[in-house]
Design an enzyme around this catalytic site. Structure first.
Site, mmCIF file in Angstrom:
data_model
loop_
_atom_site.group_PDB
_atom_site.id
_atom_site.type_symbol
_atom_site.label_atom_id
_atom_site.label_comp_id
_atom_site.label_asym_id
_atom_site.label_seq_id
_atom_site.Cartn_x
_atom_site.Cartn_y
_atom_site.Cartn_z
ATOM 1 N N GLU A 299 -2.002 -2.484 -8.366
ATOM 2 C CA GLU A 299 -3.195 -2.752 -7.562
ATOM 3 C C GLU A 299 -3.620 -1.462 -6.890
ATOM 4 O OE1 GLU A 299 -3.631 -2.824 -3.945
ATOM 5 O OE2 GLU A 299 -1.688 -1.843 -3.717
ATOM 6 N N HIS B 52 -4.929 -5.303 -1.683
ATOM 7 C CA HIS B 52 -5.804 -5.014 -0.551
ATOM 8 C C HIS B 52 -6.951 -6.012 -0.389
ATOM 9 C CE1 HIS B 52 -3.799 -1.096 -0.976
ATOM 10 N NE2 HIS B 52 -4.184 -0.843 0.268
ATOM 11 N N SER C 162 0.835 -1.190 0.000
ATOM 12 C CA SER C 162 0.000 0.000 0.000
ATOM 13 C C SER C 162 0.880 1.254 0.000
ATOM 14 C CB SER C 162 -0.962 -0.036 1.194
ATOM 15 O OG SER C 162 -1.947 0.955 1.087
#
Length: 308
Positions: free
Chosen positions: A213, A275, A115
């Site tokens: 992503e 995620h 992330s």
């Protein structure tokens, strides 16, 4: 001139010391305790750095404190891996505070996170030329989940981190452009890659397969970020794309196909990296294979005998 291939740090063995840092958002102490237990169950000795449970608004304490923890852990010769507690926001704020020459002088080791930690992955690649581990973090809820998604996440993380194991292919569910490619993997979270455009840490995909992503981004925002990366030259020369999870992003696939299919390189989608549930692990900078016949991404491990 051909760029040096990234150095892949040796993976871990029982008894090794790992340090937990918090370069981004505030850390929940209960979740951290569960994640610390998961790392301990791998036989690792876990040290939590001094500022990890600090809090300053949307950050895990001050920039100076977070940077100091990260640098101290990386430069400590007893620490074999630096593990980020969680993502959120804030890692980009640290990039100008780190003593990169001092960190370059330290023995390469594993950096684990995903992330917001994408900013550190790109900076470590640019400044230290070291491969890093894009995967689940100990203060997120999934790593301690007793259900099947948690079990799959933990098993894959162990295989990626520990020297006596190796993860198999990560399977996707859709082939967009067929083909096969091998090379040092780059990429990570799309929003962070876009945020790094125009900085010294911007992604350069030439000669590399790319992992992408994201979470919570509407398709028009995905389109805007892909356009930004393309116009900044960050995607030029990419040899393939592995698309991970797009959690709470509505349906971004038409936008992704429109942007990536015309590049004419292999593209697969639906990999459980990012995620989603489960959250599997990929090594950025290590050689990886995108194979559309099996619709999979496989990270290859060639552990070094000695550091450079």
């Amino acid at each position: 001139m051909t760029a040096r291939r990234p150095w892949v740090p040796a993976r871990l063995r029982p008894g090794d010391t790992v340090a937990v840092v918090a370069p981004s958002g505030p850390v929940d102490p209960v979740r951290l305790a569960r994640g610390r237990q998961v790392l301990g169950d791998l036989g690792l000795t876990v040290v939590v750095m001094p500022h990890v449970l600090h809090r300053r608004g949307h950050l895990a304490g001050s920039d100076a404190g977070r940077a100091a923890d990260l640098q101290e852990a990386w430069c400590d010769p007893q620490v074999r891996a630096v593990i980020c507690a969680r993502g959120g926001y804030g890692a980009t704020r640290l990039l100008g505070l780190l003593d990169w020459p001092a960190m370059a002088a330290a023995r390469p080791k594993i950096l684990l996170g995903s992330s917001d930690v994408t900013a550190l992955h790109q900076a470590f690649a640019a400044r230290l030329n070291v491969a890093t581990c894009f995967g689940p973090m100990p203060a997120n809820d999934l790593i301690g989940d007793p259900g099947p998604d948690g079990e799959a996440t933990r098993a894959n993380l162990r295989a990626a981190l520990m020297a006596d194991d190796a993860p198999g292919p990560v399977a996707g569910d859709r082939v967009i452009v067929p083909g096969r490619v091998e090379g040092p993997l780059t990429g990570g979270n799309l929003a962070l890659l876009a945020a790094l455009c125009g900085t010294p840490y911007a992604m350069r995909a030439e000669g590399r397969p790319v992992l992408l992503e994201d979470v919570g981004e509407a398709p028009y925002r995905v389109d805007r970020m892909l356009t930004q990366l393309s116009q900044a030259g960050c995607l030029a020369g990419a040899t393939g794309f592995a698309l991970g999870s797009w959690t709470d992003c509505e349906d971004p696939m038409p936008v992704l196909v429109e942007a990536l299919a015309p590049l004419g390189v292999p593209v697969i989608a639906g990999l459980p990296i990012g995620h989603g549930r489960p959250q599997l692990t990929a090594w950025l900078g290590a050689d990886a294979v995108i194979d559309t016949q099996s619709c999979s991404l496989t990270c290859l491990f060639r552990d070094p005998a000695t550091a450079p």
